[in-house]
Design a protein around this motif. Structure first.
Motif, short mmCIF file in Angstrom:
data_model
loop_
_atom_site.label_atom_id
_atom_site.label_comp_id
_atom_site.label_asym_id
_atom_site.label_seq_id
_atom_site.Cartn_x
_atom_site.Cartn_y
_atom_site.Cartn_z
N LEU A 1 0.83 -1.20 0.00
CA LEU A 1 0.00 0.00 0.00
C LEU A 1 0.87 1.26 0.00
O LEU A 1 0.60 2.22 -0.73
CB LEU A 1 -0.92 -0.01 1.22
CG LEU A 1 -2.12 0.95 1.19
CD1 LEU A 1 -3.08 0.56 0.07
CD2 LEU A 1 -2.85 0.93 2.52
N ALA A 2 1.91 1.26 0.83
CA ALA A 2 2.82 2.41 0.87
C ALA A 2 3.52 2.60 -0.46
O ALA A 2 3.61 3.72 -0.98
CB ALA A 2 3.84 2.23 2.00
N ASP B 1 9.39 12.03 -1.08
CA ASP B 1 9.96 12.66 0.11
C ASP B 1 9.12 12.33 1.34
O ASP B 1 9.66 12.14 2.43
CB ASP B 1 10.04 14.18 -0.08
CG ASP B 1 10.99 14.58 -1.19
OD1 ASP B 1 11.97 13.85 -1.40
OD2 ASP B 1 10.74 15.59 -1.85
N GLU B 2 7.80 12.30 1.18
CA GLU B 2 6.95 11.97 2.31
C GLU B 2 7.16 10.52 2.75
O GLU B 2 7.15 10.21 3.94
CB GLU B 2 5.48 12.19 1.95
CG GLU B 2 4.55 12.10 3.15
CD GLU B 2 3.11 12.42 2.80
OE1 GLU B 2 2.25 12.15 3.65
OE2 GLU B 2 2.85 12.91 1.69
N LEU B 3 7.38 9.63 1.78
CA LEU B 3 7.68 8.24 2.10
C LEU B 3 8.95 8.15 2.93
O LEU B 3 9.01 7.43 3.94
CB LEU B 3 7.81 7.43 0.81
CG LEU B 3 8.24 5.96 0.93
CD1 LEU B 3 7.25 5.20 1.79
CD2 LEU B 3 8.37 5.33 -0.44
N VAL B 4 9.99 8.90 2.50
CA VAL B 4 11.25 8.91 3.24
C VAL B 4 11.05 9.49 4.64
O VAL B 4 11.61 8.99 5.62
CB VAL B 4 12.31 9.72 2.46
CG1 VAL B 4 13.58 9.90 3.30
CG2 VAL B 4 12.65 9.04 1.15
N PHE B 5 10.23 10.53 4.74
CA PHE B 5 9.95 11.15 6.03
C PHE B 5 9.33 10.14 7.00
O PHE B 5 9.75 10.03 8.15
CB PHE B 5 9.02 12.34 5.84
CG PHE B 5 8.51 12.93 7.13
CD1 PHE B 5 9.33 13.73 7.92
CD2 PHE B 5 7.23 12.65 7.57
CE1 PHE B 5 8.87 14.26 9.12
CE2 PHE B 5 6.76 13.17 8.76
CZ PHE B 5 7.58 13.99 9.53
N ILE B 6 8.33 9.40 6.53
CA ILE B 6 7.68 8.41 7.40
C ILE B 6 8.66 7.30 7.75
O ILE B 6 8.72 6.83 8.90
CB ILE B 6 6.43 7.82 6.72
CG1 ILE B 6 5.42 8.93 6.43
CG2 ILE B 6 5.78 6.76 7.60
CD1 ILE B 6 4.23 8.47 5.61
N HIS B 7 9.46 6.88 6.78
CA HIS B 7 10.48 5.84 7.01
C HIS B 7 11.46 6.27 8.11
O HIS B 7 11.74 5.52 9.04
CB HIS B 7 11.23 5.59 5.70
CG HIS B 7 12.55 4.90 5.85
ND1 HIS B 7 12.67 3.59 6.23
CD2 HIS B 7 13.81 5.36 5.68
CE1 HIS B 7 13.95 3.26 6.29
NE2 HIS B 7 14.67 4.33 5.96
N ILE B 8 11.93 7.51 8.01
CA ILE B 8 12.89 8.02 9.00
C ILE B 8 12.23 8.17 10.37
O ILE B 8 12.81 7.85 11.40
CB ILE B 8 13.48 9.35 8.53
CG1 ILE B 8 14.34 9.13 7.28
CG2 ILE B 8 14.32 9.99 9.63
CD1 ILE B 8 14.83 10.41 6.64
N THR B 9 10.98 8.67 10.37
CA THR B 9 10.26 8.85 11.63
C THR B 9 10.10 7.53 12.38
O THR B 9 10.32 7.45 13.59
CB THR B 9 8.88 9.48 11.38
OG1 THR B 9 9.05 10.75 10.71
CG2 THR B 9 8.14 9.70 12.68
N ALA C 1 10.20 -1.90 6.02
CA ALA C 1 9.23 -2.14 4.95
C ALA C 1 9.11 -0.92 4.03
O ALA C 1 9.10 -1.05 2.80
CB ALA C 1 7.87 -2.50 5.54
N LEU C 2 9.03 0.27 4.63
CA LEU C 2 8.93 1.48 3.83
C LEU C 2 10.24 1.78 3.09
O LEU C 2 10.21 2.27 1.96
CB LEU C 2 8.55 2.67 4.71
CG LEU C 2 7.12 2.67 5.26
CD1 LEU C 2 6.88 3.91 6.11
CD2 LEU C 2 6.11 2.61 4.13
N GLY C 3 11.36 1.50 3.75
CA GLY C 3 12.65 1.68 3.07
C GLY C 3 12.77 0.76 1.86
O GLY C 3 13.26 1.17 0.80
N PHE D 1 22.87 4.86 0.03
CA PHE D 1 21.78 5.84 0.01
C PHE D 1 21.50 6.46 1.37
O PHE D 1 20.48 7.11 1.57
CB PHE D 1 20.48 5.20 -0.51
CG PHE D 1 20.04 3.98 0.26
CD1 PHE D 1 19.10 4.07 1.27
CD2 PHE D 1 20.57 2.74 -0.03
CE1 PHE D 1 18.69 2.95 1.97
CE2 PHE D 1 20.17 1.61 0.67
CZ PHE D 1 19.22 1.72 1.66
N HIS D 2 22.42 6.33 2.35
CA HIS D 2 22.19 6.93 3.66
C HIS D 2 23.31 7.88 4.06
O HIS D 2 23.47 8.17 5.23
CB HIS D 2 22.03 5.85 4.74
CG HIS D 2 20.65 5.29 4.83
ND1 HIS D 2 20.19 4.36 3.94
CD2 HIS D 2 19.63 5.53 5.70
CE1 HIS D 2 18.94 4.03 4.26
NE2 HIS D 2 18.58 4.73 5.30
#
Length: 276
Positions: free
Chosen positions: A106-107, A127-135, A199-201, A270-271
């Motif tokens: 879904l993500a 960017d929002e996906l990365v934001f949620i992943h980092i959070t 999972a999001l990463g 990538f980090h």
């Protein structure tokens, strides 16, 4: 379109919360957590259903003609099937794993659709996906830090009591049983947060089309961290290891988390942003 964005975000965040509660139930047979997780998952199913019905009314066809619609409908089916399995089969672990896969798909689906407008117009959806992943990752690291500090307290108390030395500082500590229980709860919070972050990463990697990054040092070290904490969890549930050994193992697991956060970024593709 912004209204639809809030629907997307609500589905994702409710889905994530549902998985957190479901993980607690799988790990500890917590019926209250199961009810909460099931209730949140019901809201996810309801929002998905509203989206599908709205799509049908707007376009006059069953929303399965585009890749976005097909994957969204597939996730709706996964949630529906998980409810059926939960009701008829009582396979809590399988239901949890099905929904982890559903959440990741879904993500990936939401953030790969260019028509999904992010909350901030200055951001791209990726960017929002990365934001949620980092959070989520930061949340898991915070939980693991608390667990490590509690383990340090446990070992200090254990050594002092074993050598029959008492001090005024020890009078401010909880009992060993309470410290161990708090440590366990902190790990229970950290593990599912890290699972969701990974999972999001992974979704982000697949979204970029760089499948080779799945073998990146950061990904492997994150999976290693999960494996070590999973071993701690299994040992704690089995009751085979005494409390002080569990505390040692928990500190060792946090050492891997620190290495994951600091050292492995040097070798990650990538980090590197962390050193900027």
């Amino acid at each position: 379109m912004p209204a639809k964005t809030w629907i997307y975000d609500a589905i994702l965040y409710l889905y994530a919360l549902s998985l957190l509660f479901s993980f607690s139930d799988v790990a500890t047979k917590n019926r209250s957590a199961k009810r909460m997780g099931t209730g949140l998952l019901a809201f996810v199913w309801l929002l998905q259903s509203v989206f599908i019905v709205t799509r049908v009314m707007e376009h006059r066809y069953m929303p399965m003609l585009t890749m976005f619609e097909a994957l969204f409908f597939y996730c709706w089916v996964l949630v529906t099937v998980s409810f059926m399995m939960n009701w008829f089969l009582r396979l809590d672990l399988l239901v949890f794993l099905v929904n982890v896969v559903g959440f990741a798909i879904l993500a990936l689906n939401f953030f790969s659709d260019p028509s999904v407008t992010p909350i901030s117009e200055q951001w791209e959806a990726k960017d929002e996906l990365v934001f949620i992943h980092i959070t989520l990752a930061i949340g898991s690291y915070a939980a693991f830090l608390i667990a490590a500090l509690l383990s340090g307290m446990y070992l200090f108390m254990h050594r002092q009591l074993k050598s029959k030395r008492w001090s005024a500082v020890m009078g401010r500590f909880p009992s060993l049983d309470k410290i161990e229980g708090y440590t366990y709860r902190a790990v229970l919070i950290g593990i599912p947060l890290l699972i969701l972050s990974v999972a999001l990463g992974t979704a982000k990697i697949m979204l970029e089309g760089d499948a080779h990054l799945l073998l990146d040092a950061k990904v492997i070290s994150s999976l290693l961290s999960l494996a070590v904490y999973a071993f701690y969890l299994m040992q704690r549930l089995s009751g085979k290891l005494p409390g002080y050994l569990l505390a040692f193992w928990n500190l060792a697991a946090f050492t891997i988390v620190i290495a994951n956060f600091l050292l492995f970024n040097l070798y990650s593709g990538f980090h590197q942003w962390i050193w900027m």
